[in-house]
Design an enzyme around this catalytic site. Structure first.
Site, PDB file in Angstrom:
ATOM      1  N   ASP A   8     125.268  29.466 -40.322  1.00  0.00           N
ATOM      2  CA  ASP A   8     126.192  29.846 -41.255  1.00  0.00           C
ATOM      3  C   ASP A   8     127.697  29.930 -40.714  1.00  0.00           C
ATOM      4  O   ASP A   8     127.958  30.731 -39.782  1.00  0.00           O
ATOM      5  CB  ASP A   8     125.975  31.318 -41.392  1.00  0.00           C
ATOM      6  CG  ASP A   8     126.706  32.196 -42.592  1.00  0.00           C
ATOM      7  OD1 ASP A   8     127.746  31.562 -43.006  1.00  0.00           O
ATOM      8  OD2 ASP A   8     126.377  33.243 -43.043  1.00  0.00           O
ATOM      9  N   ASP A 102     129.242  26.993 -47.005  1.00  0.00           N
ATOM     10  CA  ASP A 102     129.210  27.354 -45.582  1.00  0.00           C
ATOM     11  C   ASP A 102     127.933  27.598 -45.084  1.00  0.00           C
ATOM     12  O   ASP A 102     127.651  28.063 -43.779  1.00  0.00           O
ATOM     13  CB  ASP A 102     130.365  28.373 -45.288  1.00  0.00           C
ATOM     14  CG  ASP A 102     129.864  29.621 -45.517  1.00  0.00           C
ATOM     15  OD1 ASP A 102     129.268  29.896 -46.761  1.00  0.00           O
ATOM     16  OD2 ASP A 102     130.148  30.633 -44.988  1.00  0.00           O
ATOM     17  N   GLU A 103     126.992  27.417 -45.704  1.00  0.00           N
ATOM     18  CA  GLU A 103     125.416  27.842 -44.998  1.00  0.00           C
ATOM     19  C   GLU A 103     124.696  26.601 -45.271  1.00  0.00           C
ATOM     20  O   GLU A 103     124.555  25.921 -46.377  1.00  0.00           O
ATOM     21  CB  GLU A 103     124.813  28.932 -45.781  1.00  0.00           C
ATOM     22  CG  GLU A 103     125.521  30.253 -45.604  1.00  0.00           C
ATOM     23  CD  GLU A 103     125.195  31.328 -46.772  1.00  0.00           C
ATOM     24  OE1 GLU A 103     124.556  32.409 -46.374  1.00  0.00           O
ATOM     25  OE2 GLU A 103     125.494  31.134 -47.926  1.00  0.00           O
TER      26      GLU A 103
HETATM   27 MG   LIG Z   1     129.742  32.053 -43.672  1.00  0.00          MG
END
Ligand SMILES: [Mg+2]
Length: 405
Positions: A8, A102-103
């Site tokens: 993350d 973003d993960e």
């Molecule tokens: Mg993040």
């Protein structure tokens, strides 16, 4: 036993902006949309320390942090970085699920021999992201996605944490239920009304109570409270990796004849779907969940690709006969993997790569929504209607089953 890793990225958009413009580094930065009535999408950690939060409007944010620098977001930059990051992950495993920009979840179960321990792999990925992009990532690891997500959430920013299987009970016992991914404020509130505030309490709650309050998801909530999550890492490939079904049985069973009857139904469901999409697989996987909620899978790879109901059923029963059941069974599942296409079905011709997978998954979801955990009674298949009064002498104490043959 799986090992799942979640990467993350820390304040992703703001960090990417700080990297591409050195004048922004170390400063409170907020990324906003381009419209007039825009809100903050991401705040840098410098801005967060002033209390700037995602979702705030510009005026609120200026009030808490007068020196805040606003940057209009640039989607192209972020998607490009996301693709480059995915290339890094792919060096460690082919099982990569880009969950959001973003993960990403990585199933690194098969990578441990080659690359080292989960912590070592996490460190390598963090280091490479830092060296190549100057970005910080938090990496959480665990035996499933739920625990990997939790490990990441509690170690942000710039964190690295591995929750081992045996550490789960202690790690979650006193955590508020909404610390778990997927349990939001509303569900937490309803649970609170039942006197359930911590994960420990949730895991011990009677499933009947949860089901009466939440319906189908009641069972899933209990599993979450126990730190159990069997959802797979869905790699972003073109075709589905497996087709199959599972069902919670109307009552717990243990007789082979009863299991066989349900397996036939499940094999038919898996086979029908495979045939519908002109897919055949060379691996059959059986999922068993005991009355105690202990869940395991066992698979058998055969030397040809099949999608015929009876062939799937025979293979599934071969697996079942190799298992010494240690408790009565509350859920059964059958799936077919190692898939290849047996010809292009007409309805999929028009769909390209990603859509094709989506279509399969949607179909799966649709069917699960209708039948899945809602406990369909396959009465017609059931030769036995009364519950056996005594435990079979063939039962053995619970042990660790090998999950592959
Ligand atoms: Mg993040």
């Amino acid at each position: 036993m799986r090992t799942i890793l979640l990467v993350d990225m820390d304040s992703f958009f703001a960090s990417v902006e700080q990297q591409s413009n050195p004048a922004l580094r170390g400063k409170p930065v907020a990324v906003i949309g381009s419209g007039k009535r825009t809100v903050i999408t991401t705040a840098s950690y410098e801005a967060r320390s002033f209390g700037v939060k995602t979702g705030m409007n510009v005026w609120e944010a200026k009030k808490v942090c007068p020196k805040l620098i606003f940057v209009t977001g640039n989607n192209g930059k972020y998607t490009h970085t996301c693709r480059m990051l995915t290339e890094i992950y792919s060096k460690y495993t082919s099982e990569v699920e880009v969950y959001s920009i973003d993960e990403a979840f990585l199933d690194i179960t098969g990578s441990l021999k080659l690359f080292g321990s989960p912590i070592e792999i996490g460190k390598m990925i963090k280091r490479e992201i830092k060296e190549r992009f100057g970005l910080n990532a938090t990496i959480g690891m665990g035996p499933n996605k739920l625990m990997a997500k939790l490990a990441s959430d509690i170690s942000k920013p710039d964190g690295l944490k591995f929750i081992r299987q045996e550490e789960i009970p202690e790690a979650i016992e006193r955590l508020p239920v909404d610390a778990l991914w997927g349990i939001g404020g509303k569900i937490a509130e309803k649970l609170g009304a039942l006197g359930i505030r911590t994960c420990g309490e949730l895991g011990r709650a009677p499933v009947s109570l949860l089901k009466s309050r939440f319906g189908i998801i009641g069972e899933r909530l209990k599993l979450m409270g126990m730190g159990i999550d069997t959802s797979p890492v869905m790699s972003n490939e073109e075709t589905a990796k497996s087709v199959g079904h599972s069902m919670t049985l109307p009552r717990d069973i243990w007789r082979e004849e009863e299991i066989e009857a349900y397996m036939l139904k499940l094999s038919e469901m898996a086979g029908r779907r495979a045939r519908r999409y002109k897919l055949a697989g060379d691996t059959v996987t059986v999922t068993i969940r005991y009355k105690s909620f202990r869940t395991f899978t066992k698979q058998l790879k055969i030397n040809r690709h099949i999608n015929d109901t009876h062939e799937i059923h025979n293979t599934a029963m071969e697996i079942i006969r190799g298992i010494k059941l240690s408790d009565s069974v509350r859920l059964l599942g059958v799936s077919l993997s190692g898939l290849r296409e047996t010809g292009m079905p007409a309805q999929l011709n028009l769909l390209s790569g990603h859509l094709k997978k989506e279509n399969l998954l949607n179909t799966a979801d649709g069917i699960n929504d209708r039948h899945g955990d809602s406990t369909v009674s396959w009465a017609a298949y059931m030769p036995y209607t009364s519950r056996p009064a005594v435990i079979s002498p063939a039962w053995r104490p619970a042990g660790v089953h090998r999950t592959n043959v």
